[in-house]
Design a protein around this motif. Sequence first.
Motif, short mmCIF file in Angstrom:
data_model
loop_
_atom_site.label_atom_id
_atom_site.label_comp_id
_atom_site.label_asym_id
_atom_site.label_seq_id
_atom_site.Cartn_x
_atom_site.Cartn_y
_atom_site.Cartn_z
N GLU A 231 0.83 -1.20 0.00
CA GLU A 231 0.00 0.00 0.00
C GLU A 231 0.87 1.26 0.00
O GLU A 231 0.56 2.25 -0.67
N LEU A 232 1.96 1.23 0.76
CA LEU A 232 2.89 2.35 0.74
C LEU A 232 3.54 2.50 -0.63
O LEU A 232 3.81 3.62 -1.08
N ALA A 233 3.80 1.37 -1.28
CA ALA A 233 4.39 1.42 -2.62
C ALA A 233 3.47 2.18 -3.58
O ALA A 233 3.94 2.98 -4.41
N LYS A 234 2.16 1.95 -3.48
CA LYS A 234 1.22 2.68 -4.33
C LYS A 234 1.28 4.18 -4.04
O LYS A 234 1.26 5.02 -4.96
N ARG A 235 1.36 4.53 -2.76
CA ARG A 235 1.40 5.94 -2.39
C ARG A 235 2.72 6.60 -2.79
O ARG A 235 2.81 7.83 -2.91
N THR A 236 3.74 5.79 -3.01
CA THR A 236 5.05 6.32 -3.37
C THR A 236 5.23 6.41 -4.88
O THR A 236 6.18 7.05 -5.34
N THR A 239 2.45 1.84 -9.93
CA THR A 239 1.18 1.78 -10.67
C THR A 239 0.49 0.43 -10.48
O THR A 239 -0.69 0.30 -10.80
N MET A 240 1.24 -0.54 -9.95
CA MET A 240 0.68 -1.87 -9.73
C MET A 240 1.50 -2.56 -8.65
O MET A 240 2.70 -2.29 -8.50
N THR A 241 0.87 -3.45 -7.89
CA THR A 241 1.58 -4.22 -6.88
C THR A 241 1.25 -5.69 -7.04
O THR A 241 0.15 -6.04 -7.49
N ILE A 242 2.20 -6.54 -6.67
CA ILE A 242 2.00 -7.99 -6.68
C ILE A 242 2.49 -8.54 -5.35
O ILE A 242 3.65 -8.33 -4.97
N ASN A 243 1.61 -9.22 -4.64
CA ASN A 243 1.99 -9.92 -3.42
C ASN A 243 2.55 -11.27 -3.83
O ASN A 243 1.81 -12.16 -4.26
N ILE A 244 3.86 -11.44 -3.72
CA ILE A 244 4.50 -12.66 -4.23
C ILE A 244 4.19 -13.89 -3.38
O ILE A 244 4.50 -15.02 -3.79
#
Length: 374
Positions: A231-236, A239-244
């Motif tokens: 979630e912090l990555a999105k705020r930083t 454009t997309m995140t993947i929970n590995i």
Amino acid sequence: MDNGVSAQEQQTATLPKTMQAVVCYGPEDYRLEEIEVPTRGPGELLVKVEAVGICASDLKCYHGAAKFWGDANREQWIVTPVVPGHEFTGTVVELDDAAREHWGVEVGDRVVGEQIVPCWECRYCTTGNYHMCQVHDMFGFRHFNGAMAEYMVYPQRSIVHKISSDLPAAHAAFTEPLSCALHAVERAQITFDDVVVVAGAGPIGLGMIAGAAAKFPAEIIALDMDERKLELAKRTGATMTINIAEEDAVAKIKELTDGYGADVYLEGTGHPSAVPQGLNLLRKLGRFVEYSVFKDDVSVDWSIISDDKELDVLGAHLGPRCWPAAIRMVEQGRLPLDDIVTHQLPITEFKRGIDLVDSGRESIKVSLIPGGQP
């Protein structure tokens, strides 16, 4: 009334004789001690430390990684006893005219210092690559005490930058990991069309995401196992995140790129599994930037790099020439540092700070505040 005592001498007279400091004697042998306040030499700065971050490399050093303590293939690099701490900020409390002229600072200025103390004489320093200095003295590791103490000295050879005193001290200290992340981004030579993957959404990874976002690539995909960090990555800027832990990152990224793979992979986890992951999810002719410090050696199939994909594999070390940009980003609030800098502890709780970084379950960035309160 003029009593013949200079302001600098008056400042010196108010300094304590001793201070609390963490001293490293060996792997897992770190002790909180009362030691003498250091005395600056001619042309040096004496700084009262306001905050010092605990880095993943501090953790690996604490646990005895061969990079620092040596093994059959490496000489011991760290020189003990030494006060650790290389992510720091503080206030100038004493200097002379030579230091004032050299760095353009005054008593009361808040400063940050680059972690390396270059020799300025070797072939790397004289060609502008001071971060690869052959001597490679560094605060907190080699020949210069770091910032896990109430006071520290910046020697004449060090690189000093002013930073706003309006920032929380722990935010100012984040300039060091951010500069490192920005250097990795520079090494990647990101273009507008690139799909960029950042492995790890810890302090370095989040800095990589923020730096990559400033390059405006087509996609920035953050990988991690912690939803809070994603979630912090999105705020930083991701454009997309993947929970590995829940998805196959390689398969997902191949699917998103018509089977080709990502253009750029920035490795910021320090976990061995992140290396083959990156090699496999990159497209042919892709770019792999390795920043992390690993505890142990990592083995990969080098045929992927050569015969299969002809990849560019690039290393990144420290943050040369990236500090001014990192300072601007911190001062302008480009990262959600209130949520990234999760823990600020008194120096007496340094072991708790190390444990927090070690577990990674509660913290993102842990800082020590030698003066007491943040």
